[in-house]
Design a protein around this motif. Structure first.
Motif, PDB file in Angstrom:
ATOM      1  N   LEU A 125       0.767  -1.442  -0.059  1.00  0.00           N
ATOM      2  CA  LEU A 125       0.140   0.075   0.012  1.00  0.00           C
ATOM      3  C   LEU A 125       0.894   1.221  -0.009  1.00  0.00           C
ATOM      4  O   LEU A 125       1.865   1.220   0.610  1.00  0.00           O
ATOM      5  CB  LEU A 125      -0.921  -0.013   1.041  1.00  0.00           C
ATOM      6  CG  LEU A 125      -1.859  -0.952   1.485  1.00  0.00           C
ATOM      7  CD1 LEU A 125      -2.624  -1.108   2.792  1.00  0.00           C
ATOM      8  CD2 LEU A 125      -2.946  -0.993   0.054  1.00  0.00           C
ATOM      9  N   PRO A 126       0.366   2.369  -0.505  1.00  0.00           N
ATOM     10  CA  PRO A 126       1.140   3.604  -0.652  1.00  0.00           C
ATOM     11  C   PRO A 126       1.282   3.987   0.816  1.00  0.00           C
ATOM     12  O   PRO A 126       0.532   3.732   1.649  1.00  0.00           O
ATOM     13  CB  PRO A 126       0.239   4.640  -1.313  1.00  0.00           C
ATOM     14  CG  PRO A 126      -0.578   3.713  -2.236  1.00  0.00           C
ATOM     15  CD  PRO A 126      -0.959   2.360  -1.341  1.00  0.00           C
ATOM     16  N   THR A 127       2.298   4.766   1.241  1.00  0.00           N
ATOM     17  CA  THR A 127       2.636   5.103   2.550  1.00  0.00           C
ATOM     18  C   THR A 127       2.327   6.599   2.700  1.00  0.00           C
ATOM     19  O   THR A 127       1.964   7.164   1.825  1.00  0.00           O
ATOM     20  CB  THR A 127       4.123   5.184   2.842  1.00  0.00           C
ATOM     21  OG1 THR A 127       4.880   6.022   1.805  1.00  0.00           O
ATOM     22  CG2 THR A 127       4.502   3.603   2.896  1.00  0.00           C
ATOM     23  N   GLU A 128       1.713   6.897   4.144  1.00  0.00           N
ATOM     24  CA  GLU A 128       1.544   8.357   4.575  1.00  0.00           C
ATOM     25  C   GLU A 128       0.238   8.932   3.577  1.00  0.00           C
ATOM     26  O   GLU A 128       0.681   9.851   2.915  1.00  0.00           O
ATOM     27  CB  GLU A 128       2.667   9.381   4.463  1.00  0.00           C
ATOM     28  CG  GLU A 128       3.574   8.817   5.535  1.00  0.00           C
ATOM     29  CD  GLU A 128       4.220   9.945   5.892  1.00  0.00           C
ATOM     30  OE1 GLU A 128       4.124  11.163   5.913  1.00  0.00           O
ATOM     31  OE2 GLU A 128       5.527   9.881   5.913  1.00  0.00           O
ATOM     32  N   PHE A 129      -0.740   8.121   3.502  1.00  0.00           N
ATOM     33  CA  PHE A 129      -2.022   8.492   2.714  1.00  0.00           C
ATOM     34  C   PHE A 129      -2.968   8.509   3.712  1.00  0.00           C
ATOM     35  O   PHE A 129      -3.662   7.580   4.157  1.00  0.00           O
ATOM     36  CB  PHE A 129      -2.353   7.392   1.866  1.00  0.00           C
ATOM     37  CG  PHE A 129      -3.080   8.065   0.443  1.00  0.00           C
ATOM     38  CD1 PHE A 129      -2.166   8.102  -0.704  1.00  0.00           C
ATOM     39  CD2 PHE A 129      -4.407   8.100   0.545  1.00  0.00           C
ATOM     40  CE1 PHE A 129      -2.826   8.432  -1.936  1.00  0.00           C
ATOM     41  CE2 PHE A 129      -4.865   8.477  -0.860  1.00  0.00           C
ATOM     42  CZ  PHE A 129      -4.476   8.845  -1.812  1.00  0.00           C
ATOM     43  N   SER A 130      -3.528   9.829   3.966  1.00  0.00           N
ATOM     44  CA  SER A 130      -4.511  10.013   5.157  1.00  0.00           C
ATOM     45  C   SER A 130      -5.322  11.247   4.926  1.00  0.00           C
ATOM     46  O   SER A 130      -4.793  12.224   3.782  1.00  0.00           O
ATOM     47  CB  SER A 130      -3.874  10.147   6.363  1.00  0.00           C
ATOM     48  OG  SER A 130      -2.833  11.126   6.478  1.00  0.00           O
ATOM     49  N   ILE A 131      -6.354  11.674   5.715  1.00  0.00           N
ATOM     50  CA  ILE A 131      -7.056  12.969   5.478  1.00  0.00           C
ATOM     51  C   ILE A 131      -6.621  13.738   6.907  1.00  0.00           C
ATOM     52  O   ILE A 131      -6.664  13.304   7.997  1.00  0.00           O
ATOM     53  CB  ILE A 131      -8.310  12.811   5.445  1.00  0.00           C
ATOM     54  CG1 ILE A 131      -8.805  12.045   4.228  1.00  0.00           C
ATOM     55  CG2 ILE A 131      -9.116  13.857   5.545  1.00  0.00           C
ATOM     56  CD1 ILE A 131     -10.269  12.020   3.861  1.00  0.00           C
ATOM     57  N   GLU A 132      -6.190  14.987   6.604  1.00  0.00           N
ATOM     58  CA  GLU A 132      -5.810  15.997   7.633  1.00  0.00           C
ATOM     59  C   GLU A 132      -6.852  17.387   7.757  1.00  0.00           C
ATOM     60  O   GLU A 132      -7.108  17.496   6.417  1.00  0.00           O
ATOM     61  CB  GLU A 132      -4.356  16.473   7.548  1.00  0.00           C
ATOM     62  CG  GLU A 132      -3.540  15.181   7.784  1.00  0.00           C
ATOM     63  CD  GLU A 132      -2.129  15.773   7.928  1.00  0.00           C
ATOM     64  OE1 GLU A 132      -1.306  15.273   8.756  1.00  0.00           O
ATOM     65  OE2 GLU A 132      -1.891  16.818   7.326  1.00  0.00           O
ATOM     66  N   ARG A 133      -6.995  17.879   8.695  1.00  0.00           N
ATOM     67  CA  ARG A 133      -7.473  19.294   8.773  1.00  0.00           C
ATOM     68  C   ARG A 133      -6.772  20.243   9.342  1.00  0.00           C
ATOM     69  O   ARG A 133      -5.890  19.750  10.394  1.00  0.00           O
ATOM     70  CB  ARG A 133      -8.868  19.251   9.579  1.00  0.00           C
ATOM     71  CG  ARG A 133      -9.965  18.354   8.694  1.00  0.00           C
ATOM     72  CD  ARG A 133     -11.260  18.570   9.412  1.00  0.00           C
ATOM     73  NE  ARG A 133     -11.727  19.972   9.792  1.00  0.00           N
ATOM     74  CZ  ARG A 133     -12.658  20.214  10.350  1.00  0.00           C
ATOM     75  NH1 ARG A 133     -13.284  19.430  11.070  1.00  0.00           N
ATOM     76  NH2 ARG A 133     -12.801  21.535  10.562  1.00  0.00           N
ATOM     77  N   LYS A 134      -6.802  21.380   9.005  1.00  0.00           N
ATOM     78  CA  LYS A 134      -5.922  22.629  10.071  1.00  0.00           C
ATOM     79  C   LYS A 134      -6.787  22.872  11.072  1.00  0.00           C
ATOM     80  O   LYS A 134      -8.033  23.509  10.860  1.00  0.00           O
ATOM     81  CB  LYS A 134      -5.535  23.627   8.906  1.00  0.00           C
ATOM     82  CG  LYS A 134      -4.177  24.200   8.772  1.00  0.00           C
ATOM     83  CD  LYS A 134      -3.872  25.089   7.695  1.00  0.00           C
ATOM     84  CE  LYS A 134      -2.385  25.423   7.941  1.00  0.00           C
ATOM     85  NZ  LYS A 134      -1.951  26.253   6.641  1.00  0.00           N
ATOM     86  N   ILE A 135      -6.310  22.948  12.346  1.00  0.00           N
ATOM     87  CA  ILE A 135      -7.006  23.256  13.441  1.00  0.00           C
ATOM     88  C   ILE A 135      -6.335  24.604  13.947  1.00  0.00           C
ATOM     89  O   ILE A 135      -5.252  24.582  13.915  1.00  0.00           O
ATOM     90  CB  ILE A 135      -7.278  22.314  14.198  1.00  0.00           C
ATOM     91  CG1 ILE A 135      -6.073  21.612  14.844  1.00  0.00           C
ATOM     92  CG2 ILE A 135      -8.275  21.151  13.644  1.00  0.00           C
ATOM     93  CD1 ILE A 135      -6.140  20.676  16.023  1.00  0.00           C
ATOM     94  N   GLN A 136      -7.096  25.427  14.706  1.00  0.00           N
ATOM     95  CA  GLN A 136      -6.843  26.428  15.268  1.00  0.00           C
ATOM     96  C   GLN A 136      -6.388  26.142  16.828  1.00  0.00           C
ATOM     97  O   GLN A 136      -7.574  25.818  17.510  1.00  0.00           O
ATOM     98  CB  GLN A 136      -7.628  27.629  15.183  1.00  0.00           C
ATOM     99  CG  GLN A 136      -7.581  28.224  13.759  1.00  0.00           C
ATOM    100  CD  GLN A 136      -6.415  28.639  13.205  1.00  0.00           C
ATOM    101  OE1 GLN A 136      -5.528  29.268  13.748  1.00  0.00           O
ATOM    102  NE2 GLN A 136      -6.031  28.218  11.890  1.00  0.00           N
TER     103      GLN A 136
END
Length: 396
Positions: free
Chosen positions: A140-151
């Motif tokens: 599987l591909p490495t470092e494949f995820s969903i992120e959000r920018k939070i304050q």
């Protein structure tokens, strides 16, 4: 640059804008809030592979699809508002969306793709199929995820910085206290009992395989020997405390420091380890006497006890100095890989077993098979539930 891509670092044209004004705006923004990336979803169990025989996708199975050159995901961008698809590839990848080539993903380059932009581009489609293709793709591909920018607000940042300051204080105070106590113990041994100091720190014994007629052998529990045992107990206790202090991931280091910030709790932990270590070292003499009699190696007992204390004192002195210098140089945020240190200690005991066999074989007229069996049993005890267990119980 592709409209869907937002790299983690990029250049902005500042033109003729005042640098002072930019610094002022930056400091003002940081004082109110601090943006951080937070991972919100991973795709570890959602990968698929396309099967022409069924003209559709099947769940990825490692032992069947490991060598497939393309792997796919199905996702709805609307499920992840303000989300970004984080990709950091370990090879050169090609990204396809809905079967259409989207962009090239260079090796080792961090890329974040805006899911909101992707949703606008493919408006009306509830589900998008993303496919990664590469001739070098294995697994599987490495470092494949969903992120959000939070304050993170200023209060949270202030609390975090406060924890860091308190943790740093504990970190440096520990090494200061440890060095003072150990220098006091070793300095007392050097000043009051110079012969014992020279005997125990005679590193040339590692290359001269012999047991010299030292006064140490004649009275194992003389006060200087007990002082050496106390020093050795302190060394192992400090290394064990460091293991407790920094033995977690870098993100949890200061949480661990907070748990040990009480002076009473810290001294209590070290005191218990010193007591257990002292009893352990003293009791080893009686163990040696018992088993040397069983193996008919009675002349080896005192020599084994002395060599055990001598080699331990030399090794753990060097180990603690090495750990201390490295940790003080790196600072409290970077922890030594304690698993590697545990392996070093294990390797030391294995090397010491061969060393002791050669020393006793040359110094005494004994049956070599009996000596070998005796050392395997006694040194094996140390590896199973001895010093290594006292310092690194979680690695056993």
């Amino acid at each position: 640059m592709h409209p869907l891509a937002q790299k983690s670092a990029y250049l902005n044209r500042i033109g003729q804008v005042s640098r002072f004004f930019l610094c002022f705006c930056f400091c003002l923004a940081v004082s109110f809030a601090h943006a951080q990336w937070k991972r919100t979803h991973t795709f570890d169990k959602e990968w698929m592979v396309y099967q022409p025989s069924v003209k559709g996708f099947l769940p990825y199975i490692a032992n069947k699809h490991f060598s497939y050159k393309s792997k796919s995901l199905a996702l709805n961008p609307a499920d992840y508002p303000k989300g970004f698809l984080r990709i950091k590839s370990d090879a050169d990848y090609h990204l396809f969306v809905q079967g259409t080539f989207q962009r090239f993903l260079p090796k080792d380059e961090l890329m974040r793709l805006s899911l909101d932009s992707m949703q606008q581009k493919y408006r009306g489609e509830e589900q998008l199929v993303l496919t990664i293709y590469s001739n070098e793709l294995k697994g599987l591909p490495t470092e494949f995820s969903i992120e959000r920018k939070i304050q993170v607000n200023s209060d949270a940042m202030a609390d975090f910085l406060s924890i860091k300051r308190r943790g740093s204080f504990i970190f440096y105070q520990f090494f200061g206290f440890a060095f003072i106590v150990l220098l006091l113990c070793i300095g007392t041994l050097f000043a009051a009992f110079p012969r014992y100091f020279q005997t125990y720190y005679r590193f040339s014994d590692w290359i001269h395989w012999e047991v010299k007629e030292d006064a140490v052998l004649k009275s194992p529990f003389a006060f200087p020997n007990l002082w050496v045992i106390l020093t050795l107990s302190l060394l192992t206790a400090f290394i064990s405390f460091y293991n407790r202090l920094m033995g977690q991931s870098n993100e949890a280091v200061f949480e661990s420091l907070e748990n040990l910030q009480s002076i009473g709790a810290s001294l209590g932990f070290i005191g218990v380890k010193v007591f257990v270590g002292f009893i352990l070292f003293v009791s080893r003499y009686f163990m040696f006497k018992l088993f040397t009699n069983l193996f008919r190696l009675s002349q080896v007992a005192e020599a084994h006890y002395f060599k055990s204390l001598q080699t331990n004192l030399q090794f753990f002195s060097l180990l603690f100095v090495g750990i201390s210098l490295y940790s003080l140089y790196q600072g409290p945020l970077i922890a030594i890989n304690l698993t590697h240190i545990s392996f070093v200690i294990t390797g030391y005991f294995i090397v010491r077993s061969f060393y002791l066999f050669q020393v006793f074989r040359k110094s005494f007229q004994v049956n070599q098979l009996s000596l070998l069996a005796y050392l395997v049993l006694m040194e094996g005890q140390v590896l199973v539930f001895g010093l290594r267990e006292l310092i690194f119980p979680e690695y056993m």
